[in-house]
Design an enzyme around this catalytic site. Sequence first.
Site, mmCIF file in Angstrom:
data_model
loop_
_atom_site.group_PDB
_atom_site.id
_atom_site.type_symbol
_atom_site.label_atom_id
_atom_site.label_comp_id
_atom_site.label_asym_id
_atom_site.label_seq_id
_atom_site.Cartn_x
_atom_site.Cartn_y
_atom_site.Cartn_z
ATOM 1 N N ARG A 100 34.349 49.111 31.563
ATOM 2 C CA ARG A 100 33.619 47.928 31.936
ATOM 3 C C ARG A 100 32.176 48.242 31.559
ATOM 4 O O ARG A 100 31.375 47.020 31.060
ATOM 5 C CB ARG A 100 33.458 47.780 33.246
ATOM 6 C CG ARG A 100 34.801 47.193 33.718
ATOM 7 C CD ARG A 100 35.153 46.703 35.373
ATOM 8 N NE ARG A 100 36.273 46.309 35.554
ATOM 9 C CZ ARG A 100 36.451 46.039 36.848
ATOM 10 N NH1 ARG A 100 35.701 46.230 37.671
ATOM 11 N NH2 ARG A 100 37.976 45.554 37.121
ATOM 12 N N LYS A 128 54.119 39.037 44.705
ATOM 13 C CA LYS A 128 54.419 37.806 45.501
ATOM 14 C C LYS A 128 54.271 36.249 44.678
ATOM 15 O O LYS A 128 53.531 36.306 43.802
ATOM 16 C CB LYS A 128 53.092 37.713 46.604
ATOM 17 C CG LYS A 128 53.236 38.837 47.558
ATOM 18 C CD LYS A 128 52.185 38.818 48.598
ATOM 19 C CE LYS A 128 52.157 40.248 49.460
ATOM 20 N NZ LYS A 128 51.097 40.034 50.479
ATOM 21 N N GLY A 149 44.175 42.886 35.674
ATOM 22 C CA GLY A 149 44.764 43.512 36.758
ATOM 23 C C GLY A 149 45.588 44.471 36.434
ATOM 24 O O GLY A 149 45.737 45.276 35.513
ATOM 25 N N GLY A 164 41.363 38.519 38.544
ATOM 26 C CA GLY A 164 41.472 37.193 39.407
ATOM 27 C C GLY A 164 40.781 36.145 38.823
ATOM 28 O O GLY A 164 41.409 35.102 38.891
#
Length: 397
Positions: free
Chosen positions: A40, A201, A354, A377
């Site tokens: 990053r 999910k 992610g 996100g």
Amino acid sequence: MNYNKKTIRDVDVTGKKVLLRCDFNVPQDKETGAITSDKRIVAALPTIRYLLENGAAVIACSHLGKPKNGPDPKLSLAPVAERLSELLGQTVIFAHDVIGEDAKAKAAALQSGEIMLLENTRFEPGETKNDPALAKALADLADLYVSDAFGAVHRAHASTAGVAAYLPAVSGFLIQKELEFLGGAIFSPKRPLVAILGGSKVSSKIGVINNLLEIADTIIIGGGMAYTFSAALGGKVGDSLLEADWLDYSREMIEKAAAKGVKLLLPVDTVCADAFAPGANFQVVKAGEIPDGWQGLDIGPETVKLYCDAVADAGTVIWNGPMGVFEFPAFAKGTEAVAKALSHTSAITIIGGGDSAAAVEQLGYADQMTHISTGGGASLEFLEGKELPGVACLLDK
């Protein structure tokens, strides 16, 4: 929302003090605090170098972790300042507070071509509340605001969105690239547009599935969420991950895809195991025929072939979420096969941050993808069609 935003190339930065929001939320060793991956920090270098080379004085800021009650020495950005100094080959001045006396004095003394880093923005309680007083105090340090922390643009915090109320706000190169690739895939994709959705999910991907049903040509479902779809069709899923509350929704999505002419591909076979463990016994069964006491941990070989064929002639592929428990080598085959198929296609391949980003990096295919998003996100919310506060606040071109 307009995604055609001004960048640092559209403004004159010479002689300006620039408040630069970076994403320095780096992973650290729990015992020593040592930075375990500087990806990053490296990602921010093109924007930082451009600003410094064009005569700006750079006041960088970022959050790190989730401090509970104000300042926490374990979450100080001091190690980041040290690593950034090494990467830039020049001293990064470190302020021991965010808007306190040290930050103010060092910002006031900062000269063109110099860079400083403020302490962790989340040491200020007003940061996550988007407190206008904190935003104004940050803005008072500078003449221009540059946002380059794509991983944080889905949050309306003082340093990601609030400051734009007090300073002209433009994007750095990292956000520009994200908007170009993700925006291109959503608003003007090279077709066919194939979306691969995995992860655990259905509930975390509802908005994404809804939005992609309006724009994709094919949607591929894998990962733990596939078992909820399987159960929705009357299949037996054994001890696999199952969201019983989302069975009706899954049926509706299958019907909606059929009505819209979108191909919705579900697994036709599954690698299931007798335990959630790397060395568990496993077998391949037809989808919907997982025995009691067993759980699905990866897509099966027939599904691998089906999914790889589906991406072979794609124009654009968006991938968010692995196909199985890729952390266990025995159950990484589905994810690896999809990554390999993407590396062989001529499509624009976009990995949505992610776990998918972690998977392609771990499996060695990262350098063969067109774009790997830096925000898990944020990229998810982008794919849902949600407004991202840290992008909405930037000046339109």
